[in-house]
Design an enzyme around this catalytic site. Structure first.
Site, PDB file in Angstrom:
ATOM      1  N   ASP A   8      -1.749  74.680 -26.929  1.00 47.14           N
ATOM      2  CA  ASP A   8      -2.883  74.573 -27.838  1.00 47.14           C
ATOM      3  C   ASP A   8      -2.320  73.938 -29.115  1.00 47.14           C
ATOM      4  O   ASP A   8      -1.103  73.926 -29.334  1.00 47.14           O
ATOM      5  CB  ASP A   8      -3.432  75.982 -28.121  1.00 47.14           C
ATOM      6  N   LEU A   9      -3.191  73.385 -29.955  1.00 49.86           N
ATOM      7  CA  LEU A   9      -2.717  72.731 -31.182  1.00 49.86           C
ATOM      8  C   LEU A   9      -2.877  73.618 -32.428  1.00 49.86           C
ATOM      9  O   LEU A   9      -1.893  74.059 -33.031  1.00 49.86           O
ATOM     10  CB  LEU A   9      -3.477  71.413 -31.390  1.00 49.86           C
ATOM     11  N   ASP A  10      -4.138  73.873 -32.787  1.00 48.68           N
ATOM     12  CA  ASP A  10      -4.438  74.569 -34.044  1.00 48.68           C
ATOM     13  C   ASP A  10      -3.927  76.003 -34.011  1.00 48.68           C
ATOM     14  O   ASP A  10      -4.364  76.800 -33.180  1.00 48.68           O
ATOM     15  CB  ASP A  10      -5.956  74.572 -34.287  1.00 48.68           C
ATOM     16  N   THR A  16      -3.225  74.538 -38.757  1.00 49.30           N
ATOM     17  CA  THR A  16      -4.578  74.048 -39.005  1.00 49.30           C
ATOM     18  C   THR A  16      -5.630  75.121 -38.736  1.00 49.30           C
ATOM     19  O   THR A  16      -6.769  74.981 -39.197  1.00 49.30           O
ATOM     20  CB  THR A  16      -4.872  72.806 -38.148  1.00 49.30           C
ATOM     21  N   LYS A  44     -11.699  80.988 -33.060  1.00 51.57           N
ATOM     22  CA  LYS A  44     -10.485  80.259 -32.667  1.00 51.57           C
ATOM     23  C   LYS A  44     -10.637  79.730 -31.240  1.00 51.57           C
ATOM     24  O   LYS A  44     -11.011  80.474 -30.338  1.00 51.57           O
ATOM     25  CB  LYS A  44      -9.251  81.147 -32.784  1.00 51.57           C
ATOM     26  N   SER A 115      -6.414  70.926 -26.494  1.00 50.98           N
ATOM     27  CA  SER A 115      -7.046  71.322 -27.752  1.00 50.98           C
ATOM     28  C   SER A 115      -8.535  71.057 -27.726  1.00 50.98           C
ATOM     29  O   SER A 115      -8.982  69.987 -27.302  1.00 50.98           O
ATOM     30  CB  SER A 115      -6.428  70.547 -28.920  1.00 50.98           C
ATOM     31  N   ALA A 116      -9.307  72.020 -28.205  1.00 50.90           N
ATOM     32  CA  ALA A 116     -10.764  71.870 -28.271  1.00 50.90           C
ATOM     33  C   ALA A 116     -11.191  71.013 -29.455  1.00 50.90           C
ATOM     34  O   ALA A 116     -12.378  70.759 -29.652  1.00 50.90           O
ATOM     35  CB  ALA A 116     -11.404  73.251 -28.380  1.00 50.90           C
ATOM     36  N   LYS A 146     -12.991  76.350 -23.970  1.00 48.04           N
ATOM     37  CA  LYS A 146     -12.366  77.658 -23.784  1.00 48.04           C
ATOM     38  C   LYS A 146     -13.426  78.718 -24.090  1.00 48.04           C
ATOM     39  O   LYS A 146     -14.233  78.487 -24.989  1.00 48.04           O
ATOM     40  CB  LYS A 146     -11.175  77.816 -24.742  1.00 48.04           C
ATOM     41  N   GLU A 170      -0.893  79.700 -26.606  1.00 47.43           N
ATOM     42  CA  GLU A 170      -2.157  79.823 -27.341  1.00 47.43           C
ATOM     43  C   GLU A 170      -2.080  80.815 -28.497  1.00 47.43           C
ATOM     44  O   GLU A 170      -1.253  81.730 -28.482  1.00 47.43           O
ATOM     45  CB  GLU A 170      -3.242  80.349 -26.388  1.00 47.43           C
ATOM     46  N   ASP A 171      -2.974  80.657 -29.482  1.00 47.04           N
ATOM     47  CA  ASP A 171      -3.106  81.670 -30.539  1.00 47.04           C
ATOM     48  C   ASP A 171      -4.490  82.311 -30.500  1.00 47.04           C
ATOM     49  O   ASP A 171      -4.775  83.202 -31.302  1.00 47.04           O
ATOM     50  CB  ASP A 171      -2.874  81.059 -31.930  1.00 47.04           C
TER      51      ASP A 171
HETATM   52  C1  G6P Z   1      -9.855  74.285 -32.078  1.00 46.56           C
HETATM   53  C2  G6P Z   1      -9.881  75.318 -33.176  1.00 46.56           C
HETATM   54  C3  G6P Z   1     -11.293  75.728 -33.503  1.00 46.56           C
HETATM   55  C4  G6P Z   1     -12.167  74.514 -33.751  1.00 46.56           C
HETATM   56  C5  G6P Z   1     -12.155  73.607 -32.526  1.00 46.56           C
HETATM   57  C6  G6P Z   1     -12.987  72.346 -32.731  1.00 46.56           C
HETATM   58  O1  G6P Z   1     -10.100  74.907 -30.873  1.00 46.56           O
HETATM   59  O2  G6P Z   1      -9.143  76.458 -32.774  1.00 46.56           O
HETATM   60  O3  G6P Z   1     -11.248  76.547 -34.651  1.00 46.56           O
HETATM   61  O4  G6P Z   1     -13.488  74.884 -34.039  1.00 46.56           O
HETATM   62  O5  G6P Z   1     -10.818  73.237 -32.265  1.00 46.56           O
HETATM   63  O6  G6P Z   1     -12.377  71.553 -33.719  1.00 46.56           O
HETATM   64  P1  G6P Z   1     -13.020  70.253 -34.350  1.00 46.56           P
HETATM   65  O7  G6P Z   1     -11.879  69.634 -35.108  1.00 46.56           O
HETATM   66  O8  G6P Z   1     -13.479  69.383 -33.214  1.00 46.56           O
HETATM   67  O9  G6P Z   1     -14.137  70.683 -35.201  1.00 46.56           O
HETATM   68 MG    MG Z   2      -5.571  77.589 -31.563  1.00 42.60          MG
END
Ligand code: G6P
Ligand code: MG
Length: 220
Positions: A8-10, A16, A44, A115-116, A146, A170-171
């Site tokens: 996962d990224l964020d 982030t 998240k 990443s979402a 997710k 993942e977090d």
């Molecule tokens: C990740 C983050 C979420 C965020 C989603 C969409 O999964 O954990 O907090 O809402 O991405 O991000 P975006 O940059 O497309 O709004």
């Molecule tokens: Mg995350």
């Protein structure tokens, strides 16, 4: 046998998750909806539009706004978020992540991103990590977010590997559910009470040790 690590990224590669939190909090407060870190845990890993729905639901305001207004709220949150990530540089890679990526590469194991976020590619580029990933699956490439496993399964498919031979990192609670649904070994970073469905939990990224993860995966 381990074929791939899928990250996962964020909140895992870089902090982030904190910027998403700050941007949603600002919007929620503008709409007079209470917002705190405990509630933020539910957002998240969740897409932009679904996050907004959860926030409006929390304030009992889902019916108060038109689709056009909701789109404006989502854009406003994103514009705020984009200003917060403008300054991101390789120094913002979370502790231990670079070492982990290097160790994975040394062993010839593939690395994927699941990443979402629609901002995923731009964040990875700011971190100077674009080239470290063999495949990147973001919000634009999957139909279901997710906790559905699709994003992790797509990453495995693009890497031509068996999901059973993958380790997901993942977090988010929703992200751990997605990893487990994909049949992968789940490593979680954060609060054990929220991430208890993971196979291995650490408090922070600097505790992510390649040898330990491999040992636990083999014992699993
Ligand atoms: C990740 C983050 C979420 C965020 C989603 C969409 O999964 O954990 O907090 O809402 O991405 O991000 P975006 O940059 O497309 O709004
Ligand atoms: Mg995350």
């Amino acid at each position: 046998k381990i074929d791939a690590f899928i990250f996962d990224l964020d909140g895992v590669i870089t902090d982030t998750a904190e910027y998403h939190y700050l941007a949603w909090k600002a919007l929620a407060e503008e709409l007079d909806i209470p917002f705190d870190r405990a509630f933020n845990e539910q957002l998240k890993g969740v897409s932009r539009t679904d996050s907004l729905e959860l926030i409006l639901e929390r304030g009992n305001k889902q019916q108060d706004y038109s689709d056009v207004q909701k789109e404006q709220f989502a854009s406003k949150k994103n514009e705020h978020y984009v200003t917060l990530i403008e300054q991101i540089s390789p120094q913002d890679i979370l502790p231990g992540i670079k070492e982990l990526i290097d160790d994975i590469k040394k062993e010839g194991i593939a690395i994927g991103l699941a990443s979402a976020s629609k901002n995923a590619l731009s964040v990875l580029e700011s971190l100077g990590l674009r080239e470290s990933f063999d495949t990147i699956v973001d919000a634009g490439k999957v139909a279901q977010g997710k906790p559905h496993p699709e994003i992790f399964l797509t990453a495995a498919e693009q890497l031509h590997v068996d999901p059973a031979h993958c380790i997901g990192v993942e977090d988010a609670a929703s992200g751990v559910t997605a990893i487990k649904g994909a049949g992968m070994f789940a490593v979680a970073v954060g609060d054990g009470s929220i991430l208890s469905h993971a196979d291995y939990i650490v408090h922070s990224t600097d505790q992510l040790d390649f040898q330990t993860i491999i040992r636990l995966y083999k014992e699993y």
